[in-house]
Design an enzyme around this catalytic site. Sequence first.
Site, PDB file in Angstrom:
ATOM      1  CE  LYS A 115     -22.127 -13.353 -18.192  1.00 38.11           C
ATOM      2  NZ  LYS A 115     -22.060 -12.333 -17.181  1.00 38.11           N
ATOM      3  CE  LYS A 197     -21.625  -7.333  -9.801  1.00 40.97           C
ATOM      4  NZ  LYS A 197     -22.629  -7.603 -10.808  1.00 40.97           N
ATOM      5  CE  LYS A 200     -29.717  -5.326 -15.937  1.00 42.71           C
ATOM      6  NZ  LYS A 200     -28.475  -5.746 -16.604  1.00 42.71           N
TER       7      LYS A 200
HETATM    8  P1  TYM Z   1     -25.483  -3.989 -16.519  1.00 42.76           P
HETATM    9  O1  TYM Z   1     -26.640  -4.123 -17.422  1.00 42.76           O
HETATM   10  O2  TYM Z   1     -24.975  -5.201 -15.827  1.00 42.76           O
HETATM   11  O3  TYM Z   1     -25.797  -2.905 -15.395  1.00 42.76           O
HETATM   12  C1  TYM Z   1     -26.266  -1.613 -15.718  1.00 42.76           C
HETATM   13  C2  TYM Z   1     -25.653  -0.591 -14.779  1.00 42.76           C
HETATM   14  O4  TYM Z   1     -25.962  -0.903 -13.419  1.00 42.76           O
HETATM   15  C3  TYM Z   1     -24.764  -0.984 -12.649  1.00 42.76           C
HETATM   16  N1  TYM Z   1     -24.927  -2.020 -11.607  1.00 42.76           N
HETATM   17  C4  TYM Z   1     -24.642  -1.831 -10.303  1.00 42.76           C
HETATM   18  N2  TYM Z   1     -24.191  -0.756  -9.640  1.00 42.76           N
HETATM   19  C5  TYM Z   1     -24.054  -0.872  -8.290  1.00 42.76           C
HETATM   20  N3  TYM Z   1     -24.347  -1.998  -7.596  1.00 42.76           N
HETATM   21  C6  TYM Z   1     -24.805  -3.106  -8.219  1.00 42.76           C
HETATM   22  N4  TYM Z   1     -25.120  -4.202  -7.526  1.00 42.76           N
HETATM   23  C7  TYM Z   1     -24.957  -3.058  -9.641  1.00 42.76           C
HETATM   24  N5  TYM Z   1     -25.388  -3.943 -10.573  1.00 42.76           N
HETATM   25  C8  TYM Z   1     -25.343  -3.289 -11.758  1.00 42.76           C
HETATM   26  C9  TYM Z   1     -23.676  -1.347 -13.643  1.00 42.76           C
HETATM   27  O5  TYM Z   1     -22.412  -0.977 -13.172  1.00 42.76           O
HETATM   28  C10 TYM Z   1     -24.116  -0.555 -14.850  1.00 42.76           C
HETATM   29  O6  TYM Z   1     -23.678   0.782 -14.765  1.00 42.76           O
HETATM   30  N6  TYM Z   1     -21.550  -3.769 -19.595  1.00 42.76           N
HETATM   31  C11 TYM Z   1     -22.665  -2.996 -19.059  1.00 42.76           C
HETATM   32  C12 TYM Z   1     -23.597  -2.425 -20.123  1.00 42.76           C
HETATM   33  C13 TYM Z   1     -22.909  -1.580 -21.144  1.00 42.76           C
HETATM   34  C14 TYM Z   1     -22.360  -0.286 -20.941  1.00 42.76           C
HETATM   35  C15 TYM Z   1     -21.864   0.113 -22.202  1.00 42.76           C
HETATM   36  C16 TYM Z   1     -22.281   0.565 -19.845  1.00 42.76           C
HETATM   37  C17 TYM Z   1     -22.705  -1.924 -22.444  1.00 42.76           C
HETATM   38  N7  TYM Z   1     -22.063  -0.894 -23.094  1.00 42.76           N
HETATM   39  C18 TYM Z   1     -21.235   1.371 -22.393  1.00 42.76           C
HETATM   40  C19 TYM Z   1     -21.660   1.803 -20.015  1.00 42.76           C
HETATM   41  C20 TYM Z   1     -21.154   2.201 -21.286  1.00 42.76           C
HETATM   42  C21 TYM Z   1     -23.489  -3.918 -18.168  1.00 42.76           C
HETATM   43  O7  TYM Z   1     -23.507  -5.097 -18.359  1.00 42.76           O
HETATM   44  O8  TYM Z   1     -24.289  -3.256 -17.279  1.00 42.76           O
END
Ligand code: TYM
Length: 334
Positions: A115, A197, A200
Amino acid sequence: MATEKEIVVSGIRPTGYLHLGNYFGAIRNYIRMQEEFNCYFFVADWHSLTTHPDPKDLPGNVMRVLAENIASGLDPEKVALYVQSDVPEIAELYLLMNTLAYIGELEKVPTFKDKVRLQPQNVNAGLLTYPVLMAVDILIQRASKVPVGKDQGQHLEMARNFAQRFNNRYGNLFPEPEAFNYGDSLVRIASLDGEGKMSKSENEMATIYLSDEDDKIIKKIKKAKTDSATGIVGSPMPESVQNLIELMKLVSTADVVDFYTKAWDDQTIRFGDMKGQLAEDMVKFVAPIREKAKDLQENKDYLQKIMKAGAEKARARASETLSEAKKLIGIKYY
Ligand code: TYM
């Protein structure tokens, strides 16, 4: 006496449209886990503020994430489905946990360093303490399993460190949570252009969203990167072709996967056909989720009812944990 079900927590930021990475890294696990465990799934709106989203986009994005989770098969009767900011206990435990997190370790987190590189004009304190808030999301429910994609592995390691540190200093309260996936290892869905990867908000043409219309999906898969066949039988499969095979494994039948794997091995592969087949299977997979999510998003009352019920359930357990934490820390006076 019946043994209590294990607790599961996971969250998704409302920073854009959900995609195949979110589905296969996280949501697919949620759907199976809801049958076996006591699950808490939420929309991480506080986390999304670290990248300064436009306030007018947020409510719609939050509703869409909820709708897409339900459309994918999450049953709000079986799980607590809520929004992070509806559980203020998380903010209080976050404040307390910040005193156990060290600047040095936070500065070393790869997602923080990314970031700093991507948004040098906005290196805010929320970005630095992002892993603390994430740990608290999990620990406040005293969860032991956290279904996430591979990119979140490091954050889970930090959550275990914070849990351990709290337990050692103040007394045993938190289980040490593990990242979870039903397969052998955490999942990472590669982008279609072979650069990193799926995500969003970046590389839109190389990411398949759960909201993509059929023609969009077909177009994106047609454009996907493939290294041309070498003509040499038995030559190793390049990463770009492997990525397409991996997607086939998720949405196509085993026969199809075998056919194209063999076609590479004996160098008879025709990428146009392969992409056509993958596009057809992908459309079959995405279309029902997309249509259901569209319908759900029109029913705001229903989504609001779910958010409220989910928050109530999440707060009940969160307030018990918070109260216990305050007692252990020595700041509970009556
Ligand atoms: P976020 O919003 O970026 O993504 C949500 C979930 O999707 C998974 N993910 C992926 N898995 C495989 N391949 C990809 N290309 C890919 N892109 C995204 C992420 O691993 C995630 O599981 N920090 C977290 C949100 C969060 C969270 C938490 C998760 C906040 N508090 C507590 C678990 C527990 C995040 O930014 O996910």
